[in-house]
Design an enzyme around this catalytic site. Structure first.
Site, short mmCIF file in Angstrom:
data_model
loop_
_atom_site.label_atom_id
_atom_site.label_comp_id
_atom_site.label_asym_id
_atom_site.label_seq_id
_atom_site.Cartn_x
_atom_site.Cartn_y
_atom_site.Cartn_z
N LYS A 130 0.84 -1.20 0.00
CA LYS A 130 0.00 0.00 0.00
C LYS A 130 0.88 1.26 0.00
O LYS A 130 2.09 1.17 -0.06
CB LYS A 130 -0.95 -0.04 1.21
CG LYS A 130 -1.82 -1.32 1.26
CD LYS A 130 -2.84 -1.39 0.14
CE LYS A 130 -3.42 -2.77 -0.08
NZ LYS A 130 -4.28 -3.29 0.97
C1 LIG Z 1 -5.24 -4.29 1.47
C2 LIG Z 1 -6.71 -4.20 1.48
C3 LIG Z 1 -7.49 -4.56 2.59
C4 LIG Z 1 -6.93 -5.27 3.79
O1 LIG Z 1 -5.84 -4.67 4.36
P1 LIG Z 1 -4.83 -5.56 5.26
O2 LIG Z 1 -3.98 -4.50 5.91
O3 LIG Z 1 -4.07 -6.44 4.33
O4 LIG Z 1 -5.64 -6.31 6.24
C5 LIG Z 1 -8.85 -4.33 2.55
N1 LIG Z 1 -9.45 -3.81 1.46
C6 LIG Z 1 -8.74 -3.49 0.36
C7 LIG Z 1 -9.47 -2.89 -0.81
C8 LIG Z 1 -7.37 -3.69 0.33
O5 LIG Z 1 -6.69 -3.39 -0.78
#
Ligand SMILES: *Cc1c(COP(=O)(O)O)cnc(C)c1O
Length: 374
Positions: A180
């Protein structure tokens, strides 16, 4: 190998983490509050609550809204499974909405038909880093008395009509997973302007435990009560130190993401078999992903060819309603969201991260060109 996403960590980041490790205060210390305060200010929200993942952020949001058995929540099917899973965690039912074929964002025109007397909320997903049509979504939510949640895990640093992602919905959820925009290893955040929702989520991330100051005065400093069922969803102080340092660099990183996107856009303008997703003029895009739709060529063939040359392409996502768990538990399946199902067969996410050099971008473009002509 050029991966589809990758974190950027520098020496100063490492030093910031080491400093906290030496300080002795590893968790539930001052670093958490500081990260929350700076993050809230950054996204122009009043409150930010740090949690251990983006999934925990979504779970806390659904909990704070009091969603439970019998309740329905509308979610787009073109997303990571956690967007829907968080509803199931609390005993609710996710109702899958189809997406717009050009942006793959939840299609506001398809939402009204899905609303029933049991509907409580809409979770919008700013897919790939492009904010949804919040004007339309707010209108529906207001008219139909629904909560609006933004799964903003793709969109830190994006904006819609000049308003920051993080301030667009009643509750806004972020992830700090390494792919991210900023990372804390694992981590997440929820932002809101509502102090009561923020209070509930702080209790939820700490086992459902409250420490009421007045009660403490009466009973002594040892007093606490578990008022509801919560989890250990806390984020550590050393993770927050990393997050804080990363956040300082976010704007520069997003500028680079937009530069990379512009180079891709220009290169694919002359390739009829490659159609990037549409971007609406109201948004400032955060480009978590750069997604192309292939036309007249076999996606899996192109995927294999690119992987074979060291280009880490990926597919985001298998529509959630097609996963075996959802088919089994909720009876979903092919035909439910035809636009997303059709798009799923043609999409490919190209490498996109701020550390990409111009040479990396050129390598990807040349490889895509060869693969679609191959
Ligand atoms: C990455 C992501 C999540 C979950 O995040 P984590 O930190 O991996 O638990 C939820 N929704 C979307 C759209 C994502 O891209």
């Amino acid at each position: 190998m050029i991966p589809y996403g990758r974190q950027s960590i520098d020496e100063a980041d490492i030093q910031a983490v080491v400093e906290v490790l030496r300080s002795g205060w590893l968790t539930t210390g001052p670093g958490v509050e500081e990260f929350e305060k700076v993050f809230a200010r950054f996204v122009e929200a009043r409150h930010a609550v740090a949690v251990s993942s983006g999934t925990a952020a979504l779970h806390a949001a659904v909990y704070a809204l009091g969603i439970g058995p019998g309740d329905e929540v509308i979610v787009p099917t073109m997303t990571f499974a956690a967007t829907a899973n968080c509803v199931v965690f609390q005993g609710g039912t996710p109702i899958f909405a189809d997406v717009d074929p050009e942006t793959l964002l939840i299609d506001p025109d398809r939402i009204e038909d899905l609303i029933t007397p049991r509907t409580r909320a809409i979770i919008a997903v700013d897919y790939a880093g492009q904010p949804c049509d919040y004007e339309a979504l707010e209108g529906i939510a207001r008219r139909r008395g629904l909560h609006l949640v933004d799964d903003a895990c793709h969109a830190l640093g994006a904006a819609y009509r000049g308003r920051s992602v993080g301030s667009l919905a009643g509750l806004n959820c972020f992830s700090f997973h390494p792919v991210k925009h900023i990372t804390t290893g694992e981590g997440g955040m929820i932002t809101t302007d509502d102090p009561e929702l923020a209070r509930r989520m702080r209790i939820f991330r700490n086992h459902g435990i409250t420490t009421d100051h007045r009660e403490r005065q009466i009973h002594g400093a040892w007093f606490y009560e578990m008022t509801d069922l919560g989890y250990n969803y806390r984020l550590t102080d050393f993770q927050c130190a990393l997050g804080l340092r990363q956040l300082e660099k976010l704007s520069g990183w997003n500028t680079r993401r937009r530069e990379v996107a512009k180079k891709y856009d220009a290169a694919f303008r002359d390739l009829p078999s490659v159609a990037p997703l549409a971007v609406t003029p109201e948004v400032l895009h955060a480009y978590h992903l750069y997604v192309i739709r292939l036309q007249g060529v076999d996606r899996d063939g192109v995927f294999q060819a690119l992987r074979a040359t060291g280009i880490g392409v990926n597919v985001h996502y298998i529509p959630v309603h097609l996963h075996p768990f959802y088919r089994r538990r909720f009876g979903t399946g092919p035909g439910l969201c035809p636009v997303a199902e059709e798009a799923f067969g043609r999409i490919l996410s190209l490498p996109m991260y701020p550390g990409m050099t111009d040479e990396d971008v050129e390598t990807v473009i040349a490889a895509v060109d060869r693969a679609v002509h191959g």
